[in-house]
Write a protein that holds these residues in place. Structure first.
Motif, mmCIF file in Angstrom:
data_model
loop_
_atom_site.group_PDB
_atom_site.id
_atom_site.type_symbol
_atom_site.label_atom_id
_atom_site.label_comp_id
_atom_site.label_asym_id
_atom_site.label_seq_id
_atom_site.Cartn_x
_atom_site.Cartn_y
_atom_site.Cartn_z
ATOM 1 N N ALA A 49 -18.739 5.261 14.437
ATOM 2 C CA ALA A 49 -17.856 6.049 13.557
ATOM 3 C C ALA A 49 -17.298 5.189 12.424
ATOM 4 O O ALA A 49 -17.149 5.671 11.290
ATOM 5 C CB ALA A 49 -16.719 6.659 14.369
ATOM 6 N N THR A 50 -17.033 3.926 12.719
ATOM 7 C CA THR A 50 -16.515 3.034 11.673
ATOM 8 C C THR A 50 -17.567 2.788 10.599
ATOM 9 O O THR A 50 -17.237 2.748 9.401
ATOM 10 C CB THR A 50 -16.092 1.693 12.292
ATOM 11 O OG1 THR A 50 -15.110 1.931 13.307
ATOM 12 C CG2 THR A 50 -15.490 0.773 11.233
ATOM 13 N N ARG A 57 -19.977 4.860 9.713
ATOM 14 C CA ARG A 57 -20.092 6.072 8.904
ATOM 15 C C ARG A 57 -18.909 6.224 7.965
ATOM 16 O O ARG A 57 -19.058 6.653 6.820
ATOM 17 C CB ARG A 57 -20.223 7.299 9.814
ATOM 18 C CG ARG A 57 -21.579 7.404 10.492
ATOM 19 C CD ARG A 57 -21.817 8.811 11.020
ATOM 20 N NE ARG A 57 -20.885 9.137 12.091
ATOM 21 C CZ ARG A 57 -21.143 8.918 13.380
ATOM 22 N NH1 ARG A 57 -22.301 8.379 13.742
ATOM 23 N NH2 ARG A 57 -20.267 9.243 14.298
ATOM 24 N N GLN A 58 -17.722 5.856 8.438
ATOM 25 C CA GLN A 58 -16.548 5.942 7.577
ATOM 26 C C GLN A 58 -16.656 4.967 6.412
ATOM 27 O O GLN A 58 -16.336 5.314 5.260
ATOM 28 C CB GLN A 58 -15.277 5.651 8.391
ATOM 29 C CG GLN A 58 -13.982 5.646 7.594
ATOM 30 C CD GLN A 58 -13.557 7.031 7.139
ATOM 31 O OE1 GLN A 58 -14.119 8.036 7.591
ATOM 32 N NE2 GLN A 58 -12.578 7.092 6.250
ATOM 33 N N SER A 99 -17.981 7.349 -1.917
ATOM 34 C CA SER A 99 -16.914 7.932 -2.734
ATOM 35 C C SER A 99 -16.546 7.017 -3.893
ATOM 36 O O SER A 99 -16.356 7.469 -5.027
ATOM 37 C CB SER A 99 -15.679 8.203 -1.858
ATOM 38 O OG SER A 99 -14.618 8.731 -2.631
ATOM 39 N N SER A 128 -7.482 7.552 6.941
ATOM 40 C CA SER A 128 -8.618 8.058 7.696
ATOM 41 C C SER A 128 -8.901 9.489 7.274
ATOM 42 O O SER A 128 -8.045 10.164 6.703
ATOM 43 C CB SER A 128 -8.355 7.998 9.212
ATOM 44 O OG SER A 128 -7.222 8.783 9.545
ATOM 45 N N GLY A 129 -10.119 9.930 7.571
ATOM 46 C CA GLY A 129 -10.485 11.298 7.265
ATOM 47 C C GLY A 129 -10.645 11.550 5.777
ATOM 48 O O GLY A 129 -10.903 10.636 4.980
ATOM 49 N N PRO A 130 -10.460 12.806 5.347
ATOM 50 C CA PRO A 130 -10.639 13.160 3.927
ATOM 51 C C PRO A 130 -9.709 12.401 2.996
ATOM 52 O O PRO A 130 -10.062 12.140 1.842
ATOM 53 C CB PRO A 130 -10.345 14.665 3.909
ATOM 54 C CG PRO A 130 -10.608 15.130 5.318
ATOM 55 C CD PRO A 130 -10.198 13.982 6.180
ATOM 56 N N LEU A 131 -8.517 12.050 3.462
ATOM 57 C CA LEU A 131 -7.580 11.322 2.604
ATOM 58 C C LEU A 131 -8.141 9.968 2.198
ATOM 59 O O LEU A 131 -7.976 9.534 1.049
ATOM 60 C CB LEU A 131 -6.239 11.140 3.328
ATOM 61 C CG LEU A 131 -5.142 10.402 2.530
ATOM 62 C CD1 LEU A 131 -4.810 11.152 1.255
ATOM 63 C CD2 LEU A 131 -3.896 10.211 3.396
#
Length: 402
Positions: free
Chosen positions: A309-310, A312-313, A320, A376-379
């Motif tokens: 997960a890290t 992918r983040q 972005s 984390s997430g969209p932010l």
């Protein structure tokens, strides 16, 4: 296209090209100046090739500055010489006059996006490979004594490197099992080479180690072994000892299920890595790794179900950032309009404003990336756009007061 738009475009293009050439030359000279002490005796052709490989990444950085300079110089002159007043008297407002700015800004954004995601990452890899392997000749020396993640679960360490033979010395390679986090394949080799994506090891010993079984063996060894019953028949005692020895041997074999020693010195052990030699140089040779991740690598990580997960983040955050910076061209070109109307009276002032606006934009973008690291997430994915949003709002606010 109307005559007015063609006229404004003719005013915008010369300062844009001049800004691109000026800022690219300054940044390229900076790269050369910083590295010049290690380039003594290098052929000028190689130096030119090395600088040329850096141009795509340099353009991604300097195009926003050139976009600001373009708008301030062109519209500053139009405003100073009252040509904007003449346009307004003819019913052409600032919004219509600014359409060519938006068009060029959008084209610059698309060009920068293509460079950032498809051209610059590959060029950056070639830049580092040319510098370390050819120009300085030090090769993989700077990575000696470090454990490197070469992708595909393969971690490699080498104690030394011989640039003359391009050989690694005293190599350790390890690959942990994805299914069992306590099971690892270890290889110790006296020498090896790393070319393309292939690690070739000679004079090696290979082990598969099960640390869960090792923990069980250690726990059993700490416990006091029960005394064997003494039977009247000596053969029975020997059988019991043999069974106990076989049990210990089975436990040891469960700790080391595979042990391989090299039989043929001419047949090296070959390991495939997820990172090529050039990519390793780009990521690990310098204190600051090159930006070598493009669209293919980032989307592959995002779509990999086995990726952490890290990972992918991080890939999403990098993507972005790589999209936000190119669109800074459009934002800065439009946001520079009110600065041009207020302050664009001379070339020196225009150049200074372009540098200040670009510096503010890059500082805000860097702040957004810093904040994204703790979110984390969209932010987290929205923070890289901080510079774009802040500069656009400042431009709109200043435009209302103009």
């Amino acid at each position: 296209m109307s005559r007015i738009n063609r006229y404004i475009l003719s005013e915008l293009i010369p300062p844009l090209l001049a800004g691109v050439l000026l800022f690219t030359a300054l940044l390229s000279f900076g790269y050369f100046f910083v590295s010049s002490q290690w380039l003594q005796g290098v052929a000028p052709g190689l130096v030119a090739q090395w600088i040329g490989y850096q141009v795509p990444d340099t353009l991604v950085k300097v195009l926003p500055m050139a976009a600001v300079l373009m708008t301030i110089v062109a519209f500053g002159r139009l405003n100073t010489e009252r040509e904007l007043v003449a346009l307004q008297s003819g019913g052409i407002g600032l919004g219509q006059a600014g359409r060519p700015v938006a068009l060029i800004g959008l084209l610059l954004a698309l060009l920068s996006l293509w460079l950032s995601l498809w051209v610059a990452p590959k060029a950056n890899v070639e830049t580092r490979s040319l510098y370390w392997d050819v120009m300085t000749g030090s090769g993989l020396s700077s990575m000696a004594g470090r454990t490197l993640d070469l992708g595909g679960g393969l971690n490699v360490y080498w104690a030394g490197y011989d640039p003359a033979t391009r050989k690694l010395q005293n190599v350790r390679a390890e690959r942990w099992s994805k299914d069992d986090p306590k099971r690892v394949e270890l290889v110790f080799a006296r020498e090896g080479t790393f070319e393309d994506n292939l690690l070739r090891l000679t004079d090696y010993q290979a082990f598969t180690v099960n640390y869960a079984a090792a923990a069980e063996l250690a726990a059993g060894a700490q416990q006091k072994q029960p005394d064997l019953p003494q039977a009247a028949d000596p053969g029975a005692n020997l059988l019991a000892l043999r069974q106990q020895a076989e049990g210990v041997n089975n436990q040891i074999m469960s700790v080391f299920p595979v042990i391989a020693l090299e039989d043929d010195p001419q047949k090296p052990l070959e390991l495939q890595s997820g990172t090529s030699r050039k990519e390793a140089l780009a990521r690990f040779a310098d204190a600051i790794g090159a930006d070598d991740q493009g669209w293919d690598q980032l989307t592959a990580t995002l779509n990999d179900p086995q990726a952490h997960a890290t990972e992918r983040q991080d890939a999403a955050l990098t993507l972005s950032r790589k999209v936000a910076l190119p669109f800074g061209n459009l934002v800065l070109a439009l946001a520079a309009l009110p600065f041009a109307l207020r302050f664009g009276r001379s070339l020196g002032v225009s150049l200074g404003l372009a540098l200040l606006a670009s510096l503010a934009y890059y500082l805000l973008t860097a702040l957004g990336l810093t904040l994204a690291g703790s979110a984390s997430g969209p932010l987290a994915l929205a923070w890289p756009w901080l510079g774009n949003v802040a500069v656009l709002l400042a431009g709109l606010l200043l435009l209302r007061r103009t």
